[in-house]
Design a protein around this motif. Sequence first.
Motif, PDB file in Angstrom:
ATOM      1  N   ASP A 108     137.807  33.227  85.837  1.00 41.17           N
ATOM      2  CA  ASP A 108     138.645  32.961  84.662  1.00 41.17           C
ATOM      3  C   ASP A 108     137.887  33.278  83.374  1.00 41.17           C
ATOM      4  O   ASP A 108     138.446  33.821  82.417  1.00 41.17           O
ATOM      5  N   ARG A 109     136.600  32.933  83.337  1.00 45.49           N
ATOM      6  CA  ARG A 109     135.796  33.237  82.153  1.00 45.49           C
ATOM      7  C   ARG A 109     135.586  34.731  81.985  1.00 45.49           C
ATOM      8  O   ARG A 109     135.538  35.254  80.873  1.00 45.49           O
ATOM      9  N   MET A 110     135.457  35.462  83.099  1.00 51.07           N
ATOM     10  CA  MET A 110     135.247  36.911  83.041  1.00 51.07           C
ATOM     11  C   MET A 110     136.414  37.630  82.381  1.00 51.07           C
ATOM     12  O   MET A 110     136.227  38.575  81.620  1.00 51.07           O
ATOM     13  N   ILE A 111     137.622  37.180  82.672  1.00 48.34           N
ATOM     14  CA  ILE A 111     138.789  37.882  82.120  1.00 48.34           C
ATOM     15  C   ILE A 111     139.180  37.331  80.761  1.00 48.34           C
ATOM     16  O   ILE A 111     140.057  37.882  80.092  1.00 48.34           O
ATOM     17  N   GLY A 112     138.514  36.260  80.309  1.00 51.81           N
ATOM     18  CA  GLY A 112     138.734  35.754  78.962  1.00 51.81           C
ATOM     19  C   GLY A 112     140.035  34.984  78.823  1.00 51.81           C
ATOM     20  O   GLY A 112     140.824  34.844  79.769  1.00 51.81           O
ATOM     21  N   PRO A 113     140.290  34.472  77.617  1.00 51.81           N
ATOM     22  CA  PRO A 113     141.516  33.702  77.373  1.00 51.81           C
ATOM     23  C   PRO A 113     142.750  34.584  77.498  1.00 51.81           C
ATOM     24  O   PRO A 113     142.781  35.690  76.966  1.00 51.81           O
ATOM     25  N   HIS A 114     143.757  34.118  78.219  1.00 50.79           N
ATOM     26  CA  HIS A 114     144.952  34.939  78.435  1.00 50.79           C
ATOM     27  C   HIS A 114     146.223  34.304  77.883  1.00 50.79           C
ATOM     28  O   HIS A 114     147.296  34.854  78.015  1.00 50.79           O
ATOM     29  N   GLN A 115     146.096  33.150  77.266  1.00 46.63           N
ATOM     30  CA  GLN A 115     147.273  32.537  76.663  1.00 46.63           C
ATOM     31  C   GLN A 115     147.593  33.240  75.337  1.00 46.63           C
ATOM     32  O   GLN A 115     146.717  33.768  74.677  1.00 46.63           O
ATOM     33  N   PRO A 116     148.884  33.285  74.941  1.00 46.74           N
ATOM     34  CA  PRO A 116     149.244  33.939  73.676  1.00 46.74           C
ATOM     35  C   PRO A 116     148.634  33.210  72.481  1.00 46.74           C
ATOM     36  O   PRO A 116     148.378  32.006  72.523  1.00 46.74           O
ATOM     37  N   LEU A 117     148.405  33.974  71.420  1.00 47.16           N
ATOM     38  CA  LEU A 117     147.815  33.398  70.210  1.00 47.16           C
ATOM     39  C   LEU A 117     148.817  32.516  69.479  1.00 47.16           C
ATOM     40  O   LEU A 117     150.006  32.843  69.398  1.00 47.16           O
ATOM     41  N   GLU A 118     148.341  31.408  68.966  1.00 46.36           N
ATOM     42  CA  GLU A 118     149.142  30.544  68.101  1.00 46.36           C
ATOM     43  C   GLU A 118     148.523  30.606  66.705  1.00 46.36           C
ATOM     44  O   GLU A 118     147.690  29.780  66.340  1.00 46.36           O
ATOM     45  N   LYS A 119     148.944  31.600  65.951  1.00 45.45           N
ATOM     46  CA  LYS A 119     148.299  31.873  64.658  1.00 45.45           C
ATOM     47  C   LYS A 119     148.757  30.901  63.580  1.00 45.45           C
ATOM     48  O   LYS A 119     149.912  30.473  63.550  1.00 45.45           O
ATOM     49  N   GLN A 120     147.813  30.597  62.711  1.00 47.01           N
ATOM     50  CA  GLN A 120     148.106  29.837  61.507  1.00 47.01           C
ATOM     51  C   GLN A 120     147.105  30.256  60.446  1.00 47.01           C
ATOM     52  O   GLN A 120     146.138  30.981  60.731  1.00 47.01           O
ATOM     53  N   SER A 151     128.667  42.091  63.495  1.00 46.92           N
ATOM     54  CA  SER A 151     129.659  42.118  62.414  1.00 46.92           C
ATOM     55  C   SER A 151     131.053  42.014  63.009  1.00 46.92           C
ATOM     56  O   SER A 151     131.452  42.835  63.840  1.00 46.92           O
ATOM     57  N   ILE A 152     131.789  40.981  62.580  1.00 53.98           N
ATOM     58  CA  ILE A 152     133.166  40.770  63.020  1.00 53.98           C
ATOM     59  C   ILE A 152     134.095  41.269  61.915  1.00 53.98           C
ATOM     60  O   ILE A 152     133.979  40.856  60.769  1.00 53.98           O
ATOM     61  N   TYR A 153     135.009  42.167  62.268  1.00 60.76           N
ATOM     62  CA  TYR A 153     135.988  42.699  61.316  1.00 60.76           C
ATOM     63  C   TYR A 153     137.378  42.202  61.700  1.00 60.76           C
ATOM     64  O   TYR A 153     137.834  42.431  62.827  1.00 60.76           O
ATOM     65  N   LEU A 154     138.046  41.529  60.761  1.00 65.43           N
ATOM     66  CA  LEU A 154     139.393  40.994  61.000  1.00 65.43           C
ATOM     67  C   LEU A 154     140.328  41.438  59.879  1.00 65.43           C
ATOM     68  O   LEU A 154     140.043  41.178  58.702  1.00 65.43           O
ATOM     69  N   PRO A 155     141.436  42.103  60.221  1.00 69.36           N
ATOM     70  CA  PRO A 155     142.394  42.502  59.180  1.00 69.36           C
ATOM     71  C   PRO A 155     142.972  41.294  58.443  1.00 69.36           C
ATOM     72  O   PRO A 155     143.233  40.266  59.068  1.00 69.36           O
ATOM     73  N   LEU A 156     143.151  41.434  57.142  1.00 69.83           N
ATOM     74  CA  LEU A 156     143.713  40.351  56.352  1.00 69.83           C
ATOM     75  C   LEU A 156     145.214  40.447  56.176  1.00 69.83           C
ATOM     76  O   LEU A 156     145.841  39.540  55.668  1.00 69.83           O
ATOM     77  N   ALA A 170     145.256  33.469  62.071  1.00 67.07           N
ATOM     78  CA  ALA A 170     144.488  33.547  63.312  1.00 67.07           C
ATOM     79  C   ALA A 170     144.622  32.236  64.066  1.00 67.07           C
ATOM     80  O   ALA A 170     145.160  31.252  63.545  1.00 67.07           O
ATOM     81  N   GLU A 171     144.128  32.226  65.297  1.00 65.71           N
ATOM     82  CA  GLU A 171     144.062  30.978  66.057  1.00 65.71           C
ATOM     83  C   GLU A 171     142.673  30.386  65.872  1.00 65.71           C
ATOM     84  O   GLU A 171     141.674  30.960  66.319  1.00 65.71           O
ATOM     85  N   LEU A 177     129.629  37.524  75.030  1.00 68.61           N
ATOM     86  CA  LEU A 177     130.011  38.594  74.112  1.00 68.61           C
ATOM     87  C   LEU A 177     131.292  39.286  74.558  1.00 68.61           C
ATOM     88  O   LEU A 177     132.102  39.710  73.727  1.00 68.61           O
ATOM     89  N   SER A 178     131.481  39.408  75.859  1.00 64.42           N
ATOM     90  CA  SER A 178     132.715  40.009  76.377  1.00 64.42           C
ATOM     91  C   SER A 178     133.925  39.181  75.956  1.00 64.42           C
ATOM     92  O   SER A 178     134.946  39.720  75.504  1.00 64.42           O
ATOM     93  N   ILE A 179     133.820  37.858  76.091  1.00 62.09           N
ATOM     94  CA  ILE A 179     134.925  36.968  75.702  1.00 62.09           C
ATOM     95  C   ILE A 179     135.134  37.019  74.190  1.00 62.09           C
ATOM     96  O   ILE A 179     136.278  37.066  73.707  1.00 62.09           O
ATOM     97  N   ALA A 180     134.036  37.045  73.422  1.00 57.65           N
ATOM     98  CA  ALA A 180     134.156  37.115  71.964  1.00 57.65           C
ATOM     99  C   ALA A 180     134.882  38.387  71.541  1.00 57.65           C
ATOM    100  O   ALA A 180     135.782  38.353  70.687  1.00 57.65           O
ATOM    101  N   GLN A 181     134.506  39.521  72.122  1.00 56.10           N
ATOM    102  CA  GLN A 181     135.157  40.784  71.769  1.00 56.10           C
ATOM    103  C   GLN A 181     136.625  40.768  72.151  1.00 56.10           C
ATOM    104  O   GLN A 181     137.479  41.281  71.409  1.00 56.10           O
ATOM    105  N   ASP A 182     136.953  40.160  73.276  1.00 57.97           N
ATOM    106  CA  ASP A 182     138.344  40.080  73.711  1.00 57.97           C
ATOM    107  C   ASP A 182     139.167  39.241  72.734  1.00 57.97           C
ATOM    108  O   ASP A 182     140.296  39.596  72.382  1.00 57.97           O
ATOM    109  N   ILE A 183     138.602  38.132  72.269  1.00 59.78           N
ATOM    110  CA  ILE A 183     139.299  37.271  71.311  1.00 59.78           C
ATOM    111  C   ILE A 183     139.539  38.016  70.004  1.00 59.78           C
ATOM    112  O   ILE A 183     140.658  37.998  69.451  1.00 59.78           O
ATOM    113  N   ILE A 184     138.519  38.676  69.497  1.00 63.52           N
ATOM    114  CA  ILE A 184     138.654  39.396  68.231  1.00 63.52           C
ATOM    115  C   ILE A 184     139.622  40.568  68.374  1.00 63.52           C
ATOM    116  O   ILE A 184     140.416  40.851  67.471  1.00 63.52           O
TER     117      ILE A 184
END
Length: 353
Positions: free
Chosen positions: A185-197, A343-348, A235-236, A317-324
């Motif tokens: 489960d950790r290898m494939i990262g979080p798979h639930q949809p994002l709940e952005k705020q 460096s983390i790049y996130l669109p505004l 973002a979540e 790092l794999s999970i972090a990249q998947d989240i971003i």
Amino acid sequence: MLTASSARILENLATTVLTFDSRLFLTSINPAGEMLFEVSAKKIVGQKLIDLLPHAARMIKTLNQTLQSRHPFTARSLRLKLPGGRFVTVDCTVSPISDGGPETALLVELSQVDRLLRLARDENMLDRQAANRAVMRGLAHEIKNPLGGLRGAAQLLERELPDKALKEYTGIIIHEADRLRKLVDRMIGPHQPLEKQAVNIHEILEHVRRLMLVEVPVGLTVERRYDPSLPDLMAEREQLIQAVLNIARNAVQAMQNQGVIQLRTCIERQFTIGQKRHRLVLRTDIEDNGPGIPHEIQEYIFYPMVTGRADGTGLGLSIAQDIIAKHGGLIECDSRPGQTVFSIYLPLENDRG
């Protein structure tokens, strides 16, 4: 020097265009140039080239050669140190221009080579990671099915065993099956949809900073340099905390709990992620002064199970990249002994643009 129509054309070019008079004083710069130099035209027009780029001896030589020969000249892969200390690699094309008078002026076009290389590298990396995630999810499915059967069989066997001592072995089977399932489960990262705020990146960084200082109360220093003008982003919160925390923990472990981590934020303008160009992107740097990432694995550090530590899982790092990536962003890494920067790049832009 330039007609009104020529000036309009230069304003819309994506490459940096500058004009200099015969004494190498800057007479104009287009908007792309203002973004490259991170300064307004009003502040630098009228400056001499040697004052604008005091370390650009090769470029100054190129311009002087063009003034003398009155022939266009191109220099490839010039490394320039810009005001503020940033380095860029550019192709420089110099063309003489004249209004009919005795003096020759110069038109200089700078094309960022490192930016083009970065775009190609990032696009290739995103494609490979997308393919890698698809393979990992398929592999996870194939692993979890027999694990479920193994666990169920062990539970049934445990009920039938008359000897409690033998049940210890079925307990080990069940425990290890559960551990492997969690690992998958950790290898494939979080798979639930994002709940952005609306979230504030500095609140997230401060939360991570406090966690790190609790985990490592002695030997770790966390420095901060935030841009207070940054707006909130959609973002979540919990997932962003997880992504930043994974990177920060990797840094602490690489430094063996002794060293300095710097957290920085700023705005990047007209920044491309994958195939999409964003007007504004929030950049977060996480820098450490540890030993650096081994060169042979730097290209693969965002892949699952790739790690430079004997006791590492290679999943953080794999999970972090998947989240971003789910947030439409990207993580880049630059590492050498004594300095590693993620460096983390996130669109505004929000969903409505």
